[in-house]
Every structure is written in structure tokens, then in C-alpha cells.
Design a protein around this motif. Structure first.
Motif, mmCIF file in Angstrom:
data_model
loop_
_atom_site.group_PDB
_atom_site.id
_atom_site.type_symbol
_atom_site.label_atom_id
_atom_site.label_comp_id
_atom_site.label_asym_id
_atom_site.label_seq_id
_atom_site.Cartn_x
_atom_site.Cartn_y
_atom_site.Cartn_z
ATOM 1 N N LEU A 15 -64.504 87.731 -36.762
ATOM 2 C CA LEU A 15 -64.086 87.966 -35.391
ATOM 3 C C LEU A 15 -64.254 89.430 -35.054
ATOM 4 N N ALA A 16 -64.957 89.694 -33.975
ATOM 5 C CA ALA A 16 -65.148 91.062 -33.493
ATOM 6 C C ALA A 16 -65.337 90.984 -31.987
ATOM 7 N N MET A 17 -64.740 91.877 -31.292
ATOM 8 C CA MET A 17 -64.880 91.897 -29.843
ATOM 9 C C MET A 17 -66.142 92.670 -29.460
ATOM 10 N N ASP A 18 -67.288 92.069 -29.764
ATOM 11 C CA ASP A 18 -68.556 92.686 -29.397
ATOM 12 C C ASP A 18 -69.552 91.608 -29.023
ATOM 13 N N ILE A 19 -70.693 92.004 -28.513
ATOM 14 C CA ILE A 19 -71.696 91.059 -28.049
ATOM 15 C C ILE A 19 -72.270 90.223 -29.193
ATOM 16 N N GLY A 20 -72.325 90.773 -30.388
ATOM 17 C CA GLY A 20 -72.829 90.028 -31.540
ATOM 18 C C GLY A 20 -71.972 88.813 -31.841
ATOM 19 N N TRP A 21 -70.658 88.980 -31.748
ATOM 20 C CA TRP A 21 -69.755 87.859 -31.996
ATOM 21 C C TRP A 21 -69.925 86.794 -30.906
ATOM 22 N N VAL A 22 -70.023 87.223 -29.651
ATOM 23 C CA VAL A 22 -70.222 86.278 -28.545
ATOM 24 C C VAL A 22 -71.527 85.509 -28.749
ATOM 25 N N GLN A 23 -72.573 86.188 -29.177
ATOM 26 C CA GLN A 23 -73.844 85.517 -29.441
ATOM 27 C C GLN A 23 -73.714 84.510 -30.587
ATOM 28 N N ARG A 24 -72.960 84.876 -31.620
ATOM 29 C CA ARG A 24 -72.746 83.932 -32.732
ATOM 30 C C ARG A 24 -71.986 82.698 -32.255
ATOM 31 N N VAL A 25 -70.986 82.914 -31.423
ATOM 32 C CA VAL A 25 -70.219 81.785 -30.885
ATOM 33 C C VAL A 25 -71.128 80.876 -30.067
ATOM 34 N N LEU A 26 -71.912 81.464 -29.169
ATOM 35 C CA LEU A 26 -72.752 80.667 -28.287
ATOM 36 C C LEU A 26 -73.940 80.026 -28.998
ATOM 37 N N SER A 27 -74.270 80.517 -30.177
ATOM 38 C CA SER A 27 -75.415 79.960 -30.901
ATOM 39 C C SER A 27 -75.026 78.788 -31.810
ATOM 40 N N THR A 28 -73.755 78.543 -31.970
ATOM 41 C CA THR A 28 -73.333 77.420 -32.807
ATOM 42 C C THR A 28 -73.150 76.175 -31.925
ATOM 43 N N PRO A 29 -73.612 75.027 -32.399
ATOM 44 C CA PRO A 29 -73.454 73.806 -31.589
ATOM 45 C C PRO A 29 -71.985 73.375 -31.463
ATOM 46 N N TRP A 30 -71.141 73.863 -32.350
ATOM 47 C CA TRP A 30 -69.743 73.431 -32.345
ATOM 48 C C TRP A 30 -69.005 73.860 -31.091
ATOM 49 N N VAL A 31 -69.363 74.999 -30.524
ATOM 50 C CA VAL A 31 -68.686 75.439 -29.304
ATOM 51 C C VAL A 31 -68.978 74.465 -28.158
ATOM 52 N N TYR A 32 -70.160 73.887 -28.154
ATOM 53 C CA TYR A 32 -70.514 72.915 -27.112
ATOM 54 C C TYR A 32 -69.824 71.575 -27.365
ATOM 55 N N GLY A 33 -69.576 71.266 -28.625
ATOM 56 C CA GLY A 33 -68.760 70.097 -28.947
ATOM 57 C C GLY A 33 -67.343 70.270 -28.426
ATOM 58 N N SER A 34 -66.825 71.494 -28.519
ATOM 59 C CA SER A 34 -65.487 71.790 -27.990
ATOM 60 C C SER A 34 -65.437 71.583 -26.485
ATOM 61 N N ILE A 35 -66.453 72.076 -25.805
ATOM 62 C CA ILE A 35 -66.498 71.933 -24.343
ATOM 63 C C ILE A 35 -66.600 70.454 -23.963
ATOM 64 N N ALA A 36 -67.473 69.720 -24.657
ATOM 65 C CA ALA A 36 -67.612 68.284 -24.383
ATOM 66 C C ALA A 36 -66.297 67.555 -24.652
ATOM 67 N N GLY A 37 -65.624 67.932 -25.737
ATOM 68 C CA GLY A 37 -64.337 67.314 -26.052
ATOM 69 C C GLY A 37 -63.294 67.578 -24.982
ATOM 70 N N TYR A 38 -63.242 68.817 -24.494
ATOM 71 C CA TYR A 38 -62.292 69.144 -23.425
ATOM 72 C C TYR A 38 -62.582 68.349 -22.160
ATOM 73 N N LEU A 39 -63.847 68.263 -21.792
ATOM 74 C CA LEU A 39 -64.202 67.501 -20.590
ATOM 75 C C LEU A 39 -63.861 66.027 -20.754
ATOM 76 N N GLY A 40 -64.189 65.463 -21.904
ATOM 77 C CA GLY A 40 -63.858 64.063 -22.154
ATOM 78 C C GLY A 40 -62.356 63.824 -22.130
ATOM 79 N N ALA A 41 -61.602 64.724 -22.760
ATOM 80 C CA ALA A 41 -60.144 64.586 -22.780
ATOM 81 C C ALA A 41 -59.563 64.704 -21.371
ATOM 82 N N PHE A 42 -60.088 65.631 -20.581
ATOM 83 C CA PHE A 42 -59.576 65.822 -19.221
ATOM 84 C C PHE A 42 -59.759 64.551 -18.398
ATOM 85 N N PHE A 43 -60.971 64.019 -18.384
ATOM 86 C CA PHE A 43 -61.227 62.837 -17.563
ATOM 87 C C PHE A 43 -60.500 61.600 -18.106
#
Length: 130
Positions: free
Chosen positions: A33-61
């Protein structure tokens, strides 16, 4: 209607559990964990973050659909099955160990949901005036 509730709460639990597990996997793959652009890029490059978003949307609806039809009290209680599912999966997937507090807490959640499920509907009971 019971079938609708069963399928709906099962879907909600699956979506919520997917979200939490994907968050953990995102954190592991984006470490350290680091508050820099490299960490944000690592987060956005993993498919798991998109699984989280899909899970939140599915749970909401799913949650919004359930709340249209299910009583709020039992619906809110049943939504906490996700906590028990995440605990179980954390042992299986991440090799985490549960302590007595987590086991007792899980038992209380399950017991509460069973009590609410066995409670007969109170149709025709007068509600107190506001």
C-alpha cells in the motif's frame, strides 16, 4: 414467495461475498500500500478490483429488489449471512484461522436468522399509532 426470498438472499450473499473476497485479492495483488500513482495502477491492473465493482452492483440491485418484497427486519438479518460466508472462505482461500469470537459470532448470526425464519407472520396485528 419463499422461493423468491431464498433465491434472492442466496444471490445477495453470493454478490456480497464475491465483493469482499475480490477486495482482499485486490489488496494482495496491489501490495504494498502506497499513496502514489504506482499503487493506483497496480489496483486498476488487477481483475479483482473489477470483480469487486461487479459484486457491489449485483448486491445493490439484488438488495433493492428484495426490499420491494421482503420485510425489512428479516431481510436485514439475512443479509448478514455474507459475514459467515466470508469467514468460511477466508479459511479456505487465504488460510486464515478463526478464533472463538468469530465462531460464536457466526453461530449467533445463523441462530438469529433461523429464529426470524421460524417466526410466523403477524398479519392482522394492529400496529401502534404514531
Amino acid at each position: 414467495m419463499r422461493r423468491f426470498y431464498f433465491i434472492g438472499f442466496l444471490a445477495l450473499m453470493l454478490f456480497d461475498t464475491l465483493t469482499q473476497v475480490c477486495f482482499k485479492l485486490t489488496a494482495l495483488h496491489a501490495a504494498p500500500l502506497a499513496m502514489d500513482i504506482g499503487w493506483v495502477q497496480r489496483v486498476l491492473s488487477t481483475p479483482w478490483v473489477y470483480g469487486s465493482i461487479a459484486g457491489y452492483l449485483g448486491a445493490f440491485f439484488t438488495w433493492m429488489t428484495l426490499l420491494k418484497h421482503a420485510p425489512v427486519g428479516p431481510a436485514f438479518a439475512a443479509s448478514h449471512l455474507e459475514v459467515v460466508a466470508v469467514l468460511a472462505l477466508s479459511v479456505l482461500i487465504f488460510g486464515e484461522h478463526l478464533d472463538i469470537g468469530q465462531l460464536l459470532g457466526s453461530a449467533v448470526i445463523i441462530a438469529g436468522i433461523i429464529c426470524l425464519a421460524l417466526d410466523p407472520p403477524h398479519e392482522g396485528v394492529d400496529e401502534p399509532a404514531a
